[in-house]
Design a protein around this motif. Structure first.
Motif, PDB file in Angstrom:
ATOM      1  N   ALA A   1      19.637 -41.705 -11.678  1.00 56.54           N
ATOM      2  CA  ALA A   1      19.743 -42.438 -12.949  1.00 56.54           C
ATOM      3  C   ALA A   1      21.024 -43.261 -13.020  1.00 56.54           C
ATOM      4  O   ALA A   1      21.083 -44.261 -13.749  1.00 56.54           O
ATOM      5  CB  ALA A   1      19.682 -41.463 -14.120  1.00 56.54           C
ATOM      6  N   ALA A   2      22.031 -42.872 -12.248  1.00 56.83           N
ATOM      7  CA  ALA A   2      23.304 -43.606 -12.290  1.00 56.83           C
ATOM      8  C   ALA A   2      23.121 -45.038 -11.794  1.00 56.83           C
ATOM      9  O   ALA A   2      23.944 -45.905 -12.071  1.00 56.83           O
ATOM     10  CB  ALA A   2      24.354 -42.873 -11.448  1.00 56.83           C
ATOM     11  N   ARG A   3      22.024 -45.278 -11.070  1.00 57.05           N
ATOM     12  CA  ARG A   3      21.787 -46.630 -10.540  1.00 57.05           C
ATOM     13  C   ARG A   3      20.968 -47.492 -11.502  1.00 57.05           C
ATOM     14  O   ARG A   3      20.786 -48.671 -11.274  1.00 57.05           O
ATOM     15  CB  ARG A   3      21.052 -46.534  -9.191  1.00 57.05           C
ATOM     16  CG  ARG A   3      21.877 -45.847  -8.098  1.00 57.05           C
ATOM     17  CD  ARG A   3      21.269 -46.098  -6.721  1.00 57.05           C
ATOM     18  NE  ARG A   3      19.946 -45.493  -6.590  1.00 57.05           N
ATOM     19  CZ  ARG A   3      19.721 -44.257  -6.130  1.00 57.05           C
ATOM     20  NH1 ARG A   3      20.743 -43.506  -5.758  1.00 57.05           N
ATOM     21  NH2 ARG A   3      18.500 -43.777  -6.047  1.00 57.05           N
ATOM     22  N   ILE A   4      20.441 -46.892 -12.589  1.00 58.99           N
ATOM     23  CA  ILE A   4      19.618 -47.677 -13.519  1.00 58.99           C
ATOM     24  C   ILE A   4      20.550 -48.476 -14.429  1.00 58.99           C
ATOM     25  O   ILE A   4      21.422 -47.887 -15.085  1.00 58.99           O
ATOM     26  CB  ILE A   4      18.703 -46.767 -14.388  1.00 58.99           C
ATOM     27  CG1 ILE A   4      17.903 -45.803 -13.502  1.00 58.99           C
ATOM     28  CG2 ILE A   4      17.787 -47.599 -15.279  1.00 58.99           C
ATOM     29  CD1 ILE A   4      17.061 -44.798 -14.286  1.00 58.99           C
ATOM     30  N   PRO A   5      20.386 -49.807 -14.467  1.00 55.80           N
ATOM     31  CA  PRO A   5      21.280 -50.571 -15.337  1.00 55.80           C
ATOM     32  C   PRO A   5      20.984 -50.270 -16.805  1.00 55.80           C
ATOM     33  O   PRO A   5      19.854 -49.940 -17.154  1.00 55.80           O
ATOM     34  CB  PRO A   5      20.934 -52.040 -15.014  1.00 55.80           C
ATOM     35  CG  PRO A   5      19.628 -51.995 -14.299  1.00 55.80           C
ATOM     36  CD  PRO A   5      19.396 -50.622 -13.784  1.00 55.80           C
TER      37      PRO A   5
END
Ligand code: SAM
Ligand code: SF4
Ligand code: F3S
Length: 452
Positions: free
Chosen positions: A349-353
């Motif tokens: 989720a850390a990669r979802i803008p």
């Protein structure tokens, strides 16, 4: 060896995070007691300061750095040297890298290395090196360690460690490793022993107790474990946490049929929006969850349902959030732990803008809390006029003459301590209370029985 070197040293433990860490801290404490150390309640008086850390949200990280740094300004301890040891999930995640943020740490022991805590601390007293152990295959099991329980009447009993679920926002699987179940016999023997020495209530612990036994071919599963623990003589059985995707009908049946299993289920929903649940990798839909709630209520009509909810997951829209609000109303939660999404490096989720403004998330959080307050208040009203058995856990923080304990549904219940009586006559015992007041977060009333 460790025993003599640590004999007489004083120690202080501060614990952050979940019940897993609380239990691990009880093992560290038991180990240090067995080495002849003495527990103190003030870090200034401690030769050994242990932090059991949590990294589930960013705020917990920051708190550790502050606490470690504040050790620098403490007066010298009785033995002349203070060893600062960091254990738990931040230790496991960062290992040596922790020293970038805090330079006064002597020992770092990961979640897999807890059985080695006393030898690491002993070594740190003997030299000025850093002693770090975070290897996943560090030998030794925490459940074989001595155990210092915080209370005589309740015990946290881990039935498994780790997590295989990899919810997209969550760091836990990376810092606690894969699911590993304890054996059925070991758990049942442990609870039998606890019941024999007067423990009234146990809480079975795991990140997802519903997958208990899945990692052991042919081994009994959670429903069978509940039934067996129900035969040990312990009076109250609780468990946490329960992943909705793995809650089986046989577990619901065991909960309904084993009298010692308390009518409370913590069933983390995280979001009421199927779209967000998919993004979270939770592997159930809103409809699946509501259907489960229906099945549980069919068997245990008055059960208290509690949950965890995350607000502000990346890309959460107002429509998604409204689905969470309506689900919370529909379920009628007795309580909910509500969290603002915290970005954890290394999780998918850390990669979802995400461009949701902070004030929008804070506003959603407040609206959710207000709905939970309404559902909790409504849930408690049915107890008015009823006689409720309460396990006394102490007195109210605000009033030392007010007994405080827990109902079977895990509601906090208050009743005045009788004139001339002492808390010791009641602590860890069960009393009936006639409920005459039902507020959002507690019930209160008058004592209707002697303690038993
Ligand atoms: N295994 C448990 C379960 O699934 O029910 C939860 C364990 S986790 C320690 C407790 C709660 O922290 C989760 O249910 C979730 O609501 C919350 N949480 C986990 N990661 C989070 C994050 N990155 N930001 C905000 N809350 C988070
Ligand atoms: Fe985290 Fe999900 Fe595992 Fe719970 S089930 S610990 S939320 S990954
Ligand atoms: Fe925190 Fe580790 Fe528990 S990250 S919530 S202490 S498993």
């Amino acid at each position: 060896m460790a025993m003599r070197a640590l004999q007489g040293k004083t120690y202080f433990i501060r614990t952050f995070g979940c019940q897993m860490n609380l239990h691990d801290a009880e093992r560290v404490s038991g180990e240090l007691d067995a080495c002849g150390c003495l527990s103190v309640s003030d870090p200034a008086e401690a030769d050994i300061v242990v932090f059991m850390t949590c990294c589930v949200r960013e705020a917990a990280d920051q708190r550790l750095y502050g606490q470690c740094n504040s050790c620098k300004s403490l007066p010298a301890p009785p033995s002349g040297k203070r060893v600062v040891a960091v254990g738990g999930c931040i230790a496991q995640r960062d290992g040596e890298g922790l020293l970038v943020n805090v330079d006064n740490v002597n020992v770092i022991f990961g979640t897999h290395a807890i059985a080695h805590v006393s030898e690491l601390i002993e070594a740190a007293f003997e030299d000025d090196e850093r002693h770090i152990l975070t290897a996943e295959d560090a030998s030794g099991s925490a459940t074989a360690m001595p155990w210092h329980r915080a209370t005589s009447y309740h015990a946290w009993v881990p039935i498994m460690t780790g997590c295989n679920n990899f919810c997209s926002y969550c760091i836990v699987p990376y810092v606690r490793g894969r699911e590993k179940s304890r054996t059925f016999e070991e758990i049942v023997d442990e609870v039998t022993g606890l019941a024999r020495i007067g423990v009234r209530e146990v809480t079975l612990l795991g990140q997802n107790v519903n997958s208990y036994g899945r990692d052991r071919y042919g081994a009994p599963r959670f429903a069978e474990l509940l039934r067996a623990v129900g035969e040990t003589g312990v009076e109250r059985i609780r468990f946490t946490s329960s992943h909705p995707k793995d809650l089986l009908p046989e577990t619901i049946a065991a909960m309904a049929e084993v009298p010692a299993v308390m009518p409370h289920l913590h069933l983390a929903v995280q979001s009421g929006s199927t779209r967000i649940l998919h993004e979270m990798n939770r592997r159930y839909t809103r409809e699946d969850y509501l259907s489960l709630v229906h099945q549980v209520r069919e068997r245990i009509p008055e059960i208290a349902l509690t949950t965890d909810i995350i607000v502000g997951f990346p890309g959460e829209t107002e429509e998604d959030f409204l689905e969470t609000l309506s689900l919370a109303r529909e379920v009628g939660y007795a309580q909910a732990f509500t969290f603002i999404y915290s970005r954890r490096e290394g999780t998918p989720a850390a990669r979802i803008p995400d461009d949701t403004p902070r004030e929008v998330i804070l506003d959603r959080f407040d609206r959710l809390v207000s709905v939970i307050e309404d559902t909790a208040f409504a849930f408690n009203q049915v107890e008015l006029g009823r006689r409720v058995p309460v396990l006394v856990e102490g007195t109210s923080k605000k009033n030392p003459h007010m007994l405080q304990g827990k109902s079977p549904k895990n509601q906090t219940v208050h009743a005045p301590l009788p004139e001339g009586a002492s808390l010791d006559d009641y602590l860890g015992r069960i009393v009936d209370i006639d409920v005459d007041t039902a507020r959002t977060w507690y019930l209160s009333g008058s004592l209707a029985s002697d303690p038993r």
